[in-house]
Design a protein around this motif. Structure first.
Motif, PDB file in Angstrom:
ATOM      1  N   ASN A  52       0.836  -1.206   0.000  1.00 48.42           N
ATOM      2  CA  ASN A  52       0.000   0.000   0.000  1.00 48.42           C
ATOM      3  C   ASN A  52       0.874   1.261   0.000  1.00 48.42           C
ATOM      4  O   ASN A  52       0.711   2.149   0.842  1.00 48.42           O
ATOM      5  CB  ASN A  52      -0.970  -0.014   1.190  1.00 48.42           C
ATOM      6  N   ILE A  53       1.808   1.292  -0.942  1.00 50.71           N
ATOM      7  CA  ILE A  53       2.710   2.438  -1.065  1.00 50.71           C
ATOM      8  C   ILE A  53       2.677   2.957  -2.495  1.00 50.71           C
ATOM      9  O   ILE A  53       2.231   2.264  -3.410  1.00 50.71           O
ATOM     10  CB  ILE A  53       4.173   2.077  -0.690  1.00 50.71           C
ATOM     11  N   GLY A  54       3.193   4.152  -2.688  1.00 56.44           N
ATOM     12  CA  GLY A  54       3.244   4.762  -4.008  1.00 56.44           C
ATOM     13  C   GLY A  54       4.577   4.523  -4.694  1.00 56.44           C
ATOM     14  O   GLY A  54       5.490   3.893  -4.159  1.00 56.44           O
ATOM     15  N   GLU A  55       4.684   5.072  -5.889  1.00 61.90           N
ATOM     16  CA  GLU A  55       5.868   4.907  -6.731  1.00 61.90           C
ATOM     17  C   GLU A  55       7.131   5.442  -6.063  1.00 61.90           C
ATOM     18  O   GLU A  55       8.186   4.804  -6.114  1.00 61.90           O
ATOM     19  CB  GLU A  55       5.635   5.613  -8.069  1.00 61.90           C
ATOM     20  N   ALA A  56       7.050   6.610  -5.428  1.00 58.08           N
ATOM     21  CA  ALA A  56       8.242   7.218  -4.824  1.00 58.08           C
ATOM     22  C   ALA A  56       8.793   6.346  -3.699  1.00 58.08           C
ATOM     23  O   ALA A  56      10.010   6.102  -3.630  1.00 58.08           O
ATOM     24  CB  ALA A  56       7.919   8.618  -4.303  1.00 58.08           C
ATOM     25  N   LYS A  57       7.935   5.862  -2.822  1.00 61.54           N
ATOM     26  CA  LYS A  57       8.386   5.019  -1.714  1.00 61.54           C
ATOM     27  C   LYS A  57       8.926   3.694  -2.242  1.00 61.54           C
ATOM     28  O   LYS A  57       9.929   3.169  -1.735  1.00 61.54           O
ATOM     29  CB  LYS A  57       7.248   4.776  -0.713  1.00 61.54           C
ATOM     30  N   CYS A  58       8.285   3.153  -3.257  1.00 64.11           N
ATOM     31  CA  CYS A  58       8.754   1.908  -3.873  1.00 64.11           C
ATOM     32  C   CYS A  58      10.158   2.104  -4.440  1.00 64.11           C
ATOM     33  O   CYS A  58      11.051   1.278  -4.210  1.00 64.11           O
ATOM     34  CB  CYS A  58       7.788   1.456  -4.958  1.00 64.11           C
ATOM     35  N   ALA A  59      10.365   3.175  -5.171  1.00 60.78           N
ATOM     36  CA  ALA A  59      11.680   3.456  -5.748  1.00 60.78           C
ATOM     37  C   ALA A  59      12.728   3.603  -4.649  1.00 60.78           C
ATOM     38  O   ALA A  59      13.855   3.095  -4.774  1.00 60.78           O
ATOM     39  CB  ALA A  59      11.621   4.716  -6.603  1.00 60.78           C
TER      40      ALA A  59
END
Length: 110
Positions: A52-59
Motif C-alpha cells: 500500500n505504497i506509491g511509486e516514490a516510496k517503492c523506488a
C-alpha cells in the motif's frame, strides 16, 4: 415404512440445501485463497499494492542495499519469503523486544 410426499420433499430440499451450502463454502475458501495469496516473486506493481505504497516510496525501497529485490529477470522482482524476513528484521518492535527472533531470521534469510 413408506415416506409421505411431504417427507420426501423435505429430504430432497434438505439435501439440495446441504449441497448449496457446501458449494458456497468451497467457493468462499477459494475466493479467500485468491484474494490473500501472495506470489513467490512480486512485480513492482504487485509489491506497491501489497505494501500500500506509491511509486516514490517503492523506488526508495528498491534502491536500498538491504532491500530484497532481484533485477536479473529484466524487471525488478521482490522474493516474497525474503521480503517477509526483511520486514521482520526492520520492524522496530522485534529489534527492541525480541532479539532472539531477529537472530533466527538472520539464519533463515542469510
Amino acid at each position: 415404512m413408506q415416506d409421505t410426499l411431504d417427507e420426501f420433499l423435505f429430504k430432497r430440499m434438505e439435501s439440495k440445501l446441504q449441497d448449496m451450502c457446501q458449494k458456497a463454502y468451497e467457493q468462499g475458501v477459494e475466493d479467500g485463497r485468491k484474494k490473500h495469496s501472495v506470489p513467490e516473486l512480486m512485480t513492482r506493481k504487485q509489491f506497491m499494492e501489497f505494501a500500500n505504497i506509491g511509486e516514490a516510496k517503492c523506488a526508495e525501497l528498491f534502491r536500498r542495499r538491504d532491500f530484497p529485490v532481484i533485477r536479473e529477470f529484466g524487471h525488478p522482482r521482490v522474493p516474497t519469503n525474503l521480503l517477509f524476513a526483511w520486514i521482520a528484521e526492520n520492524t522496530d518492535w522485534i529489534r527492541f523486544n525480541a532479539p532472539s527472533v531477529r537472530k533466527k531470521l538472520k539464519r533463515v534469510s542469510g
